[in-house]
Structure formats: C-alpha cells, structure tokens
Design an enzyme around this catalytic site. Structure first.
Site, PDB file in Angstrom:
ATOM      1  N   ASP A   1      -5.154  -7.133   5.483  1.00 50.51           N
ATOM      2  CA  ASP A   1      -4.155  -7.752   4.580  1.00 50.51           C
ATOM      3  C   ASP A   1      -4.674  -9.024   3.664  1.00 50.51           C
ATOM      4  OD1 ASP A   1      -2.177  -5.899   5.383  1.00 50.51           O
ATOM      5  OD2 ASP A   1      -0.625  -7.210   6.034  1.00 50.51           O
TER       6      ASP A   1
ATOM      7  N   ASP B   1      -9.989   9.095  -7.211  1.00 53.17           N
ATOM      8  CA  ASP B   1      -8.412   8.582  -6.824  1.00 53.17           C
ATOM      9  C   ASP B   1      -7.577   8.635  -8.219  1.00 53.17           C
ATOM     10  OD1 ASP B   1      -9.401   6.457  -8.448  1.00 53.17           O
ATOM     11  OD2 ASP B   1      -8.706   4.919  -7.470  1.00 53.17           O
TER      12      ASP B   1
ATOM     13  N   THR C   1     -10.901   2.150 -11.494  1.00 54.94           N
ATOM     14  CA  THR C   1     -11.324   1.876 -10.339  1.00 54.94           C
ATOM     15  C   THR C   1     -12.666   2.507  -9.951  1.00 54.94           C
ATOM     16  OG1 THR C   1     -10.249   3.834  -9.291  1.00 54.94           O
ATOM     17  CG2 THR C   1      -9.006   1.680  -9.253  1.00 54.94           C
TER      18      THR C   1
ATOM     19  N   HIS D   1       0.841  -1.264   0.161  1.00 51.55           N
ATOM     20  CA  HIS D   1       0.011  -0.013   0.061  1.00 51.55           C
ATOM     21  C   HIS D   1       0.798   1.217   0.041  1.00 51.55           C
ATOM     22  CE1 HIS D   1      -3.748   2.343   1.709  1.00 51.55           C
ATOM     23  NE2 HIS D   1      -2.581   3.109   1.948  1.00 51.55           N
ATOM     24  N   GLU D   2       1.786   1.378   0.836  1.00 50.85           N
ATOM     25  CA  GLU D   2       2.672   2.383   1.210  1.00 50.85           C
ATOM     26  C   GLU D   2       3.681   2.746  -0.328  1.00 50.85           C
ATOM     27  OE1 GLU D   2       1.727   4.447   3.246  1.00 50.85           O
ATOM     28  OE2 GLU D   2       0.897   3.083   4.529  1.00 50.85           O
TER      29      GLU D   2
END
Ligand code: ARG
Ligand code: ZN
Ligand code: CA
Length: 316
Positions: free
Chosen positions: A288, A247, A252, A227-228
C-alpha cells in the site's frame, strides 16, 4: 418523480400541436433586422410535419432525459457513487467499525481525486501521466450480519443470502462492497463490468479495509479497495496478467509480471524496450505505501464505462 411527470407533460403539450398547419414558417412575422432570430423551432415544426416518427422519438428522449436527471449523481460536474458496505462477521473483530469503513471511503476519495498525500512522491518517472480521475464516493448504507463462517472464499457466497451472505442493494446504482474474511491470502477481489448485477461489486478482507481499527500492515492504507474499484471500473492488472502482457492502456509501460513489496526507484522491465516499470500504479501488487497513482489512460478507460451507453451508465 414529480420532475419526470412535469417534463413528460411538457413534452406531450409540445408534440400535441404537431399536426397543425405551420404555414407561419413560410412567412416569419419577425422583421429580420429587429432582433436576433433563431429558426430552430420553426425548422422543428416543419420537420415534425414531414417526419411521422420524429414526435415519438423526441418524446422518448424527454422521458430518458427526465430519468437521467432524477437518478443523476453528477454533483457540480463530478460523479458521486453511493457505496453500500455489507459486513459479514463471526468474531467481533471482523465486525469492523463505522469509523474504519468511513476511513475506506476517505481513501477512495483521495486516491480517485489526486488528493492522496503521496501523490507527489519524488522520483516518479511517470509524474506527467498521473491522473485526477475525478469520481467521488459517498457512504450510503452499512448492512451487518453475524454468521458462523470463518472464511468466505472467492466464489461469491458472501453476495448471496441463500448461501449465508448478504444480497446486494440496488447494484445498478450503488457500489456494493462486501467486507468479510476471504481466506487463502486474498486481500480482495472485484467483478468487472459486464457481469451479473446480482453479484456486482467488490469484496474486501476486513483486515485490509480502511486505515484504522483492524487494518493490517503492509496493506493498511486502504489501497486494496482502490485497486479493486479500479477493476470494477474495467482496469486490468498493469502487467496484463501475462508475461510482458497488455493492460489495454497505452500510457502504462509493459511489465514482466506483478511487483511486490516496494520496488527500488529505477526498477526496469526486461520486456521489449526495457521501460521503467510503473510499480507505483494502483493496478500493480505493490504494498500500500508504494502505490499512489492511476494514469491518464486508465482514467479514460474508467470514465468510458460511465458514459451514456456505457456498461455502468446507470450510475450517472
Ligand atoms: N486482488 C489483489 C490481491 O488479493 C489485491 C492487491 C491489492 N494490493 C494492495 N497493495 N493492497 O492480492
Ligand atoms: Zn487485482
Ligand atoms: Ca500499457
């Protein structure tokens, strides 16, 4: 270095004869029928004569080309990003093992190459836009520092030796990942492209790094880094950080807000058009085990920053 020298020397030789009379171009000595001909070099010689700035511009291109080849991390057409881990610890548990750090690299390589075991999870309404991003990560170095700080917060103290942290190593060519206790329930954070190189990189809480050792459920599959690193490659949260926000990615769907836990199959947004939400995307806040894909649109945004002229082109 040797390669640069040779290329630059070759370029100088090439351009050193550009003031000579190139009358040969008027009467090519090769017979037109004898063999295939290409006039590019003849045209170049003629243009060099006509255009006083061209030789210097081509010399500059050769210098740039040599630089890019020598720094280049493109291996068999795939970009490889060297990763430097900067581990800050007070307790021995926070001084996580090399094996745990390597397990994080392994997750990044799987998640960014469609090799994660959950990539083909059934009942994914977005299976047609799942991406193989095609970027690889290699463990380059591990720096460790014992400190007296029990939590580091989110104001980049861990990135500065003058504040007790560790300065980044070669941040324009290596991804620096600081591993420490952040505090405040934060799993990790990233700096977007465009920020200062002195603070560039990703921060992970040691308990949410990798898949072994101290990795803690439900964030024990290394997806905080996925994610990061997505943010570090210019991806925004899938809900656009606003109610039904954007986004900046067209494939998406619009989400109301962040998803937590693992939403049920069929979960829909109440935003315009009530689309099924892509809660399985790495840029949501799902646990996760519930996130397993980037989209093709996200892939395009990520690759764009590494193009020549892009904000992270120095990683090429
Ligand atoms: N920056 C986010 C946070 O600290 C990271 C979310 C990562 N999500 C995950 N499933 N690991 O909350
Ligand atoms: Zn985030
Ligand atoms: Ca979108």
């Amino acid at each position: 270095m040797k390669k640069i020298f040779l290329t630059v020397t070759a370029a100088m030789l090439l351009f050193s004869c550009n003031n000579e009379d190139n009358s040969v171009t008027e009467t090519p000595e090769a017979s037109v029928t004898a063999h295939r001909g290409c006039a590019s070099d003849e045209v170049l010689q003629w243009q060099l004569k006509e255009d006083p700035g061209l030789a210097q511009r081509m010399k500059d291109i050769e210098i740039k080309t040599a630089e890019m080849i020598s720094q280049g991390r493109i291996v068999n057409g795939v970009m490889e990003i060297p990763v430097v881990f900067n581990v800050l610890y007070r307790t021995s548990a926070e001084n996580i093992s090399t094996a745990q750090l390597q397990s994080q690299i392994d997750v990044l390589n799987k998640d960014f190459n469609a090799q994660n075991s959950d990539f083909n999870t059934a009942n994914n309404p977005y299976s047609s836009v799942r991406a193989n991003v095609g970027i690889r990560f290699v463990l380059d170095a591990i720096n460790r520092k014992s400190t007296s700080k029990s939590s580091w917060g989110t104001r980049d103290a861990m990135k500065k030796s003058k504040r007790g942290g560790i300065d980044p190593t070669s941040p324009t060519t290596k991804l620096n990942i600081w591993v420490c206790t952040i505090g405040g329930g934060i799993l990790g954070y990233a700096q977007f492209p465009g920020g200062s190189s002195s603070t560039d990189g990703v921060v992970l809480d040691s308990k949410y790094t990798g898949t072994t050792g101290t990795a803690t459920y439900p964030f024990n599959l290394g997806r905080t880094a996925t994610h990061e690193v997505g943010h570090w490659m210019n991806l925004r949260h899938i809900w656009g950080d606003a109610t039904c926000g954007s986004d900046l990615v067209s494939d998406t769907p619009t989400h109301n807000t962040a998803n937590y836990g693992v939403p049920p199959v069929g979960h829909r947004s109440t935003c315009s058009g009530t689309p099924l939400e892509m809660y399985m995307n790495y840029m949501d806040y799902t646990d996760d085990r519930g996130m397993y894909m980037f989209s093709n649109g996200q892939k395009s945004r990520m690759l764009a920053i590494f193009n020549v002229g892009g904000s992270r082109a120095s990683f090429r």
